[in-house]
Design a protein around this motif. Sequence first.
Motif, PDB file in Angstrom:
ATOM      1  N   ASP A 206      16.230 -29.653 -19.814  1.00  0.00           N
ATOM      2  CA  ASP A 206      17.013 -30.864 -20.051  1.00  0.00           C
ATOM      3  C   ASP A 206      16.148 -32.029 -20.511  1.00  0.00           C
ATOM      4  N   GLU A 207      14.820 -31.928 -20.348  1.00  0.00           N
ATOM      5  CA  GLU A 207      13.931 -32.994 -20.772  1.00  0.00           C
ATOM      6  C   GLU A 207      13.679 -32.988 -22.273  1.00  0.00           C
ATOM      7  N   ILE A 208      13.809 -31.839 -22.913  1.00  0.00           N
ATOM      8  CA  ILE A 208      13.480 -31.768 -24.341  1.00  0.00           C
ATOM      9  C   ILE A 208      14.638 -31.262 -25.191  1.00  0.00           C
ATOM     10  N   MET A 209      15.767 -30.917 -24.585  1.00  0.00           N
ATOM     11  CA  MET A 209      16.879 -30.347 -25.352  1.00  0.00           C
ATOM     12  C   MET A 209      17.467 -31.374 -26.316  1.00  0.00           C
ATOM     13  N   PHE A 242      33.071 -23.535 -32.360  1.00  0.00           N
ATOM     14  CA  PHE A 242      34.004 -23.818 -31.275  1.00  0.00           C
ATOM     15  C   PHE A 242      35.437 -23.754 -31.800  1.00  0.00           C
ATOM     16  N   ARG A 243      36.375 -23.719 -30.888  1.00  0.00           N
ATOM     17  CA  ARG A 243      37.796 -23.738 -31.246  1.00  0.00           C
ATOM     18  C   ARG A 243      38.529 -24.679 -30.293  1.00  0.00           C
ATOM     19  N   GLU A 244      39.272 -25.596 -30.854  1.00  0.00           N
ATOM     20  CA  GLU A 244      40.084 -26.576 -30.128  1.00  0.00           C
ATOM     21  C   GLU A 244      39.225 -27.621 -29.422  1.00  0.00           C
ATOM     22  N   SER A 245      38.266 -27.217 -28.614  1.00  0.00           N
ATOM     23  CA  SER A 245      37.415 -28.162 -27.886  1.00  0.00           C
ATOM     24  C   SER A 245      35.956 -27.760 -28.050  1.00  0.00           C
ATOM     25  N   GLU A 246      35.076 -28.758 -28.110  1.00  0.00           N
ATOM     26  CA  GLU A 246      33.647 -28.470 -28.252  1.00  0.00           C
ATOM     27  C   GLU A 246      33.075 -27.780 -27.022  1.00  0.00           C
ATOM     28  N   GLU A 247      33.802 -27.822 -25.911  1.00  0.00           N
ATOM     29  CA  GLU A 247      33.371 -27.103 -24.714  1.00  0.00           C
ATOM     30  C   GLU A 247      33.665 -25.600 -24.833  1.00  0.00           C
ATOM     31  N   ASN A 248      34.588 -25.253 -25.732  1.00  0.00           N
ATOM     32  CA  ASN A 248      34.994 -23.852 -25.902  1.00  0.00           C
ATOM     33  C   ASN A 248      34.176 -23.220 -27.016  1.00  0.00           C
ATOM     34  N   ILE A 249      32.966 -22.802 -26.694  1.00  0.00           N
ATOM     35  CA  ILE A 249      32.056 -22.232 -27.687  1.00  0.00           C
ATOM     36  C   ILE A 249      32.378 -20.746 -27.866  1.00  0.00           C
ATOM     37  N   ALA A 312      19.404 -21.350 -27.563  1.00  0.00           N
ATOM     38  CA  ALA A 312      20.189 -21.274 -26.333  1.00  0.00           C
ATOM     39  C   ALA A 312      20.971 -22.563 -26.145  1.00  0.00           C
ATOM     40  N   LEU A 313      22.155 -22.445 -25.554  1.00  0.00           N
ATOM     41  CA  LEU A 313      22.986 -23.597 -25.224  1.00  0.00           C
ATOM     42  C   LEU A 313      22.766 -23.952 -23.757  1.00  0.00           C
ATOM     43  N   VAL A 314      22.596 -25.227 -23.493  1.00  0.00           N
ATOM     44  CA  VAL A 314      22.266 -25.710 -22.152  1.00  0.00           C
ATOM     45  C   VAL A 314      23.526 -26.231 -21.476  1.00  0.00           C
ATOM     46  N   VAL A 315      23.773 -25.783 -20.254  1.00  0.00           N
ATOM     47  CA  VAL A 315      24.952 -26.220 -19.501  1.00  0.00           C
ATOM     48  C   VAL A 315      24.504 -26.795 -18.167  1.00  0.00           C
ATOM     49  N   ASP A 316      25.362 -27.652 -17.571  1.00  0.00           N
ATOM     50  CA  ASP A 316      25.049 -28.218 -16.265  1.00  0.00           C
ATOM     51  C   ASP A 316      25.602 -27.325 -15.167  1.00  0.00           C
ATOM     52  N   GLU A 317      25.552 -27.798 -13.926  1.00  0.00           N
ATOM     53  CA  GLU A 317      25.973 -26.981 -12.794  1.00  0.00           C
ATOM     54  C   GLU A 317      27.472 -26.686 -12.802  1.00  0.00           C
ATOM     55  N   TYR A 318      28.252 -27.477 -13.574  1.00  0.00           N
ATOM     56  CA  TYR A 318      29.692 -27.256 -13.654  1.00  0.00           C
ATOM     57  C   TYR A 318      30.077 -26.430 -14.878  1.00  0.00           C
ATOM     58  N   GLY A 319      29.085 -26.000 -15.650  1.00  0.00           N
ATOM     59  CA  GLY A 319      29.353 -25.212 -16.839  1.00  0.00           C
ATOM     60  C   GLY A 319      29.633 -26.027 -18.069  1.00  0.00           C
ATOM     61  N   GLY A 320      29.523 -27.355 -17.975  1.00  0.00           N
ATOM     62  CA  GLY A 320      29.760 -28.212 -19.127  1.00  0.00           C
ATOM     63  C   GLY A 320      28.585 -28.204 -20.080  1.00  0.00           C
ATOM     64  N   LEU A 321      28.865 -28.199 -21.379  1.00  0.00           N
ATOM     65  CA  LEU A 321      27.816 -28.175 -22.392  1.00  0.00           C
ATOM     66  C   LEU A 321      27.029 -29.485 -22.374  1.00  0.00           C
ATOM     67  N   GLN A 322      25.712 -29.367 -22.287  1.00  0.00           N
ATOM     68  CA  GLN A 322      24.847 -30.549 -22.268  1.00  0.00           C
ATOM     69  C   GLN A 322      24.009 -30.680 -23.530  1.00  0.00           C
ATOM     70  N   GLY A 323      23.687 -29.563 -24.149  1.00  0.00           N
ATOM     71  CA  GLY A 323      22.855 -29.619 -25.342  1.00  0.00           C
ATOM     72  C   GLY A 323      22.414 -28.228 -25.747  1.00  0.00           C
ATOM     73  N   LEU A 324      21.394 -28.183 -26.588  1.00  0.00           N
ATOM     74  CA  LEU A 324      20.836 -26.895 -27.004  1.00  0.00           C
ATOM     75  C   LEU A 324      19.325 -27.005 -27.075  1.00  0.00           C
ATOM     76  N   ILE A 325      18.676 -25.872 -26.980  1.00  0.00           N
ATOM     77  CA  ILE A 325      17.223 -25.824 -27.053  1.00  0.00           C
ATOM     78  C   ILE A 325      16.817 -24.598 -27.849  1.00  0.00           C
ATOM     79  N   THR A 326      15.746 -24.708 -28.589  1.00  0.00           N
ATOM     80  CA  THR A 326      15.221 -23.592 -29.362  1.00  0.00           C
ATOM     81  C   THR A 326      13.774 -23.319 -28.960  1.00  0.00           C
ATOM     82  N   LEU A 327      13.278 -22.168 -29.383  1.00  0.00           N
ATOM     83  CA  LEU A 327      11.882 -21.838 -29.118  1.00  0.00           C
ATOM     84  C   LEU A 327      10.963 -22.858 -29.789  1.00  0.00           C
ATOM     85  N   GLU A 328      11.380 -23.361 -30.942  1.00  0.00           N
ATOM     86  CA  GLU A 328      10.572 -24.361 -31.636  1.00  0.00           C
ATOM     87  C   GLU A 328      10.412 -25.626 -30.800  1.00  0.00           C
TER      88      GLU A 328
END
Length: 429
Positions: A206-209, A242-249, A312-328
């Motif tokens: 979460d520090e670099i995503m 996504f479809r309908e909502s950005e949370e629905n990946i 990879a897509l980053v989610v919080d403890e509730y499963g909500g989308l927080q961001g994304l991170i790559t190997l780069e």
Amino acid sequence: MDTAFWITSAIVLALIAASAFFSGSETALTAASRAKLTSQSEKGSRGASAALRITEDRERMIGALLLGNNVVNILAASLATALLTRIFGDSGVALATMGMTVLVLIFGEVMPKTLAITFPEAVAVRVAPPIRVLILIFSPLVGVVRVVVRGLLRLLGVKGNPDGNMLALREEIAGAIALGHSEGAVHREDRDRLLGALDLADRTVDEIMRHRRQIEMIDADQSPDAILTQVLSSPHTRLPVFRESEENILGIIHAKDLLREVDRLIRGAERPADGLAALDIAKVAMKPYFIPETTPLDEQMRQFLKRRTHFALVVDEYGGLQGLITLEDILEEIVGEITDEFDIVAKEGHLKATEDGGWLVDGAMTIRDLNRAMDWSLPDDEANTIAGLVIHEARMIPNEGQVFAFHGFRFEVVARRENRLTRLKLRRL
């Protein structure tokens, strides 16, 4: 000055030499680098191997050395006092005290310790074999002393730290790198790379995503023409769908997979009659890979290599989308910013010098990137971005024109959009 005088004098000198041996051995074995000793041990040095085994239990080693050193010092002082009292009477006590203080200080402490601290590894390799024997001889008495000392420390509320050696080793490496940079032996870029690799275990994704506000996504309900246009115009090769909502990946679309599907629909042997209109992006998209925001960076890098993916897509403890991170993103924490023709356009405005000696900084720029670029040391414990640091210190969302001073810098809010600080001006106080 009979024969007894010369025998006693010789014994006192021998005891001072033994004191020098114990003092120098303690300093050498304590100051010697275990990394250098390990390297010599791997090359076949028996002395280095013995030194490594001795220093594994520093408490036992120091206990034995201090025991031996105190015994020879006290015995030497006692013999010298008896000898000089016999010759000079009661004044011999004062003469023995002054004489032994000078002899022990110079020849028993300062000189051997100076030699040992100058050549710690070389001295440690030579003294390790006899010290190992002495430790075995003194083990019973040292064991009793250790039990008594630990009992007294527990009464004072002091507890042992079993992980102390590992933590001390990491701190020693980091300190050596920082010292090497300050003395000019290590370049700034090398320092950043080495410390970046060392810090991976202490940093989380979460520090670099890339925050969800900055993620470009594809709406699966768009027309095939609109989807193809968006993918081709995007600087990214992988985009969440996504479809309908950005949370629905639904998945992750790779530009190459999409182009292969388009080529099949338009030029394939079994192409459908309606051509590109038959495109179903949900079927082309890869299964999404979700990770928790608290994953350490070193663990995530291992997972990327194990899974042979780097998105990879980053989610919080509730499963909500927080961001994304790559190997780069993780590699950039080690080697610094990796840019291509698209990144240069996107990042060229993050940091810009002003005529009055200040710097215009994008609010979304991370504190770590700014510290690397400017060789500053702004804290990043409570916030990841410059805007986040200002909001944390101000305890509010500032308005344009507001000025704050903390951590040795002057922060001025230049631009704000909704609840985000988009532009800041920094200047050293």
